[in-house]
Design an enzyme around this catalytic site. Structure first.
Site, PDB file in Angstrom:
ATOM      1  CE  LYS A  55      -6.047  -0.101  -0.347  1.00  0.00           C
ATOM      2  NZ  LYS A  55      -5.377   0.400  -1.563  1.00  0.00           N
ATOM      3  CG  ASP A  97      -3.000   2.021   0.813  1.00  0.00           C
ATOM      4  OD1 ASP A  97      -3.139   2.018  -0.411  1.00  0.00           O
ATOM      5  OD2 ASP A  97      -3.483   2.914   1.538  1.00  0.00           O
TER       6      ASP A  97
HETATM    7  N1  GLU Z   1      -2.189   0.083  -2.193  1.00  0.00           N
HETATM    8  C1  GLU Z   1      -1.832   0.226  -3.584  1.00  0.00           C
HETATM    9  C2  GLU Z   1      -3.033   0.731  -4.368  1.00  0.00           C
HETATM   10  O1  GLU Z   1      -3.787   1.528  -3.854  1.00  0.00           O
HETATM   11  C3  GLU Z   1      -1.143  -1.005  -4.147  1.00  0.00           C
HETATM   12  C4  GLU Z   1      -1.863  -2.299  -4.043  1.00  0.00           C
HETATM   13  C5  GLU Z   1      -1.050  -3.524  -4.453  1.00  0.00           C
HETATM   14  O2  GLU Z   1       0.113  -3.369  -4.843  1.00  0.00           O
HETATM   15  O3  GLU Z   1      -1.614  -4.619  -4.375  1.00  0.00           O
HETATM   16  O4  GLU Z   1      -3.251   0.416  -5.501  1.00  0.00           O
END
Ligand code: GLU
Length: 446
Positions: free
Chosen positions: A127, A167
Site C-alpha cells: 500500500k 484508493d
Molecule cells: N485500494 C484498493 C483496496 O483497498 C484497491 C487496490 C488495487 O486495486 O490494487 O483494495
C-alpha cells in the site's frame, strides 16, 4: 481476546511501532482470531511466521516536492509499504489524503496482504500514498504532484515487483498522470505496472465499479446464506466516492433502496432513494460537495450535525474511511433493526462496533473479504495486460461475481472449521493467513 500464546507477539508489534494506532488495531483484530490456528498448527508459532507477517518486507518513505499554480513550492511525504510478496508482486492502492502517515499505510498494507490472499489470485500485498490533499487543487497541480511522486516511486515498481493502483484521492485521472510519468522515465509501455487505468489505454472493464459491486455481491451471498435477499431492503451507503457510488448502483439494480450517503461535510437523507445520475454528476463530473445534491433534489435533506448511522436501515455499507462507524453508531443501528453490515471501505468499523454487532447478532462482512472485489479486478486487469487482451463488461463482471462468491464460501467454511460458524471475521483472517503462511513456509523462511 488475544490467545495467551499470541500475547507476546502483539506486545512486540506494538512496541516496535509506537504511535501507529491503526496498525495496532488491524494487527490486534487478526491476532484475536488466530488462537485456534496456532493450537492446531504449532509449527506456525515455532517458525515465528506471525511476527514475520507483521513486519513489512520493505518500507519506502520519500520526499515529494511540487509547485502549485502560483509557483509556491510544497513538500509532501510519500510512502510505499511493500508488505508481503509470498503470493505475487506487491499489490495495493495509493491514497492521497492529508491523514496519510506511516501507521495508516501500514494498517492498509497489512490488511491488503490478507485480502489479496483471499481472492485466490497471484498477488502479494502493499500500500502507499502521500499526505497530499487533492481537495481544491487544479488539474495541473494534481498532474505535477503525481509526476513528482512517480519520479521517486518508479524505481521500486515493476509488473513482477510492485503494482500500485488507486484508493482514496487516486482515480483514473491520477493513474493516468502516474502511468504517463512511469512510461516517460523508463521508456517502457509496461501496462501491468499499475492498475485502475482508463479502458482507453489498458484498463479493465468493471475496475471502476468493482469494489462497490463486489461488496454488494458479497452482501447478496451473506443474505442468501440466511435465506434472505437484498430485494426491497432499505440501505445506507456512507461515503460518496467510487466505492459508494457503485455500491449504490448495484444495490438499486438488485431491488434495494439506498436512502442516504455522506461526505466529509455531512450526509444526505433522501427517503425516495438516491438519484444516482445526479450523484454521479455532482461527485465525479462537477467534483462538488453533497450540498449541491441536496440543492438540486427536493426529496433530499443535507445534515452537517450527527451521523448518517443515526438513520434506520436494514443493510448498511460503510464505504467512506477507517473508523467512521463507532460503538455508539453500532448500538443505534442494532436498535433500529439493522440485520447486516458490509464493509466497503478498509476497517470502517471500530473494534467495539464490531463487538456490538456480534453480540446483537447482526451479520458482519469484514473489509478484507467484502471489499476484495476492487483488487481482484485489478488482478484481472493484470491478466488482460499480460495477454494483451481486453475482455467485455459482462464477462468481467461475471468473473468478479464468481470471485466474490468464492471468497464468501471460503470464509464460511473456514469459520466453521475453526469453531466459529458464521463468523466472517475469523473466516477471512484465518483463510487469508493460511494461504500466505503456507507459501512463506514453502519458500523457506530465512
Ligand atoms: N485500494 C484498493 C483496496 O483497498 C484497491 C487496490 C488495487 O486495486 O490494487 O483494495
Amino acid at each position: 481476546m488475544i490467545d495467551e500464546k499470541l500475547k507476546s507477539v502483539y506486545h512486540d508489534i506494538v512496541s516496535r511501532s509506537a504511535a501507529q494506532e491503526e496498525f495496532h488495531q488491524a494487527t490486534r483484530e487478526v491476532l484475536e482470531t488466530l488462537g485456534p490456528v496456532v493450537a492446531k498448527h504449532p509449527e506456525y508459532l515455532h517458525a515465528r511466521i506471525i511476527q514475520m507477517l507483521a513486519e513489512p518486507e520493505r518500507q519506502i518513505i520519500f520526499r515529494v516536492p511540487w509547485a502549485d499554480d502560483t509557483g509556491q513550492v510544497h513538500i509532501n511525504r510519500g510512502f510505499r509499504i511493500e508488505f508481503n510478496s509470498a503470493l505475487g508482486p506487491y499489490k495495493g492502492g495509493l491514497r492521497f489524503h492529508p491523514s496519510v502517515n506511516l501507521g495508516i499505510v501500514k494498517f492498509l498494507g497489512f490488511e491488503q496482504v490478507f485480502k489479496n490472499a483471499l481472492t485466490g489470485l497471484p498477488i502479494g500485498g502493499g500500500k502507499g500514498g502521500a499526505d497530499f490533499d487533492p481537495k481544491g487543487r487544479s488539474d495541473a497541480e494534481v498532474m505535477r504532484f503525481c509526476q513528482s511522486f512517480m519520479t521517486e516511486l518508479y524505481r521500486h515498481l515493476g509488473e513482477y515487483t510492485d503494482v500500485p493502483a488507486g484508493d482514496i484521492g487516486v482515480g483514473t485521472r491520477e493513474i493516468g498522470y502516474l502511468f504517463g510519468q512511469y512510461k516517460r522515465i523508463t521508456n517502457r509501455y509496461e501496462s501491468a505496472v499499475i492498475t485502475g487505468k482508463s479502458t482507453e489505454w489498458g484498463g479493465s472493464q468493471v475496475r471502476t465499479e468493482a469494489t462497490g459491486y463486489g461488496a454488494v455481491f458479497f452482501a447478496k451471498e451473506m443474505l442468501a446464506a440466511q435465506r434472505n435477499t437484498l430485494d426491497g431492503k432499505e440501505c445506507i451507503v456512507s461515503g460518496s466516492g467510487n466505492v459508494a457510488i457503485y455500491a449504490i448502483e448495484k444495490l438499486h439494480q438488485l431491488g434495494a433502496r439506498v436512502i442516504a450517503c455522506s461526505d466529509s461535510d455531512g450526509y444526505i437523507h433522501d427517503p425516495d432513494g438516491i438519484d444516482l445520475d445526479l450523484l454521479k454528476q455532482v461527485k465525479t463530473v462537477d467534483r462538488q460537495r453533497l450540498t449541491a445534491y441536496a440543492e438540486q433534489r427536493s426529496s433530499a435533506t443535507h445534515h452537517t450535525l450527527g451521523s448518517v448511522w443515526s438513520l434506520p436501515a436494514e443493510v448498511v455499507f460503510p464505504c467512506a474511511t477507517q473508523n467512521e462507524l463507532s460503538g455508539k453508531d453500532a448500538l443505534n443501528l442494532a436498535k433500529n433493526g439493522c440485520i447486516a453490515v458490509v464493509e466497503g471501505a478498509n476497517m470502517p468499523c471500530t473494534a467495539d462496533a464490531v463487538e456490538i454487532f456480534r453480540e446483537a447478532g447482526v451479520l458482519f462482512g469484514p473489509a478484507k473479504a467484502a471489499n476484495a472485489g476492487g483488487v481482484a479486478t485489478s488482478a484481472l486487469e493484470m491478466q488482460q495486460n499480460a495477454s494483451r487482451d481486453s475482455w467485455e463488461f459482462g464477462y468481467t463482471e461475471d468473473r468478479l461475481a464468481k470471485i466474490m462468491t468464492n471468497i464468501h464460501d471460503t470464509c464460511l467454511t473456514t469459520a466453521a472449521e475453526y469453531g466459529r460458524p458464521d463468523d466472517y471475521v475469523t473466516g477471512a483472517n484465518v483463510a487469508g493467513f493460511l494461504r500466505v503462511a503456507d507459501a512463506m513456509m514453502a519458500f523457506g523462511l530465512v
